[in-house]
Design a protein around this motif. Sequence first.
Motif, mmCIF file in Angstrom:
data_model
loop_
_atom_site.group_PDB
_atom_site.id
_atom_site.type_symbol
_atom_site.label_atom_id
_atom_site.label_comp_id
_atom_site.label_asym_id
_atom_site.label_seq_id
_atom_site.Cartn_x
_atom_site.Cartn_y
_atom_site.Cartn_z
ATOM 1 N N SER A 1 -31.940 19.222 15.737
ATOM 2 C CA SER A 1 -32.472 18.207 14.827
ATOM 3 C C SER A 1 -32.286 18.635 13.370
ATOM 4 C CB SER A 1 -33.964 17.990 15.104
ATOM 5 O OG SER A 1 -34.695 19.146 14.719
ATOM 6 N N SER B 1 -34.531 18.292 11.159
ATOM 7 C CA SER B 1 -35.767 18.948 10.727
ATOM 8 C C SER B 1 -35.717 20.449 11.039
ATOM 9 C CB SER B 1 -36.996 18.297 11.359
ATOM 10 O OG SER B 1 -36.945 18.379 12.768
ATOM 11 N N TYR C 1 -33.321 22.175 8.437
ATOM 12 C CA TYR C 1 -33.936 22.264 7.112
ATOM 13 C C TYR C 1 -35.091 23.265 7.104
ATOM 14 C CZ TYR C 1 -31.169 18.468 5.159
ATOM 15 O OH TYR C 1 -30.138 17.695 4.686
ATOM 16 N N LYS C 2 -35.860 23.301 8.188
ATOM 17 C CA LYS C 2 -36.956 24.274 8.304
ATOM 18 C C LYS C 2 -36.391 25.698 8.326
ATOM 19 C CE LYS C 2 -40.865 25.417 11.366
ATOM 20 N NZ LYS C 2 -40.616 26.780 11.752
#
Length: 147
Positions: free
Chosen positions: A30, A32, A35-36
């Motif tokens: 994902s 997310s 980016y995390k």
Amino acid sequence: MAKKNWERIFLNALAETSNVKAACELATVSQSLVYKTRRENADFARLWYAALAEGYDNLEMELLSRLREGRLEDVDADGNKRKFDIGTAFRCLIAHRETVAKEKGRATLDDEIATMKSINAKIDEIRRREEKAAELEAKRAAKRDGK
């Protein structure tokens, strides 16, 4: 999929496509998560920006090639035409010019720091050898003078 495996696939795809969403799809992770990971892992962030810089270098070379050849579209094996959008390519390059320049500057600085560390290590080794040679010479002189 193992962590390192998705990271490698993602970074390679990012360098090829300059597209986070497409790279995520190829790495089957994902957005997310990537980016995390970039926020929390400085090494991954550094590799991310290096991959983007490489991707924009590739886009620039592709754009130059197409402009020189006058090739504005490609035809795939099925006969489908795909138009290359010169204007969008230029806008992407301009939009990311500063980020790419910062990454290249950081990489150059990292190379200079590594070079200086290597030179300093060699100088330190030469000094250690000279000190050892001086100690040996002093022992020899003391032996010689003591006889």
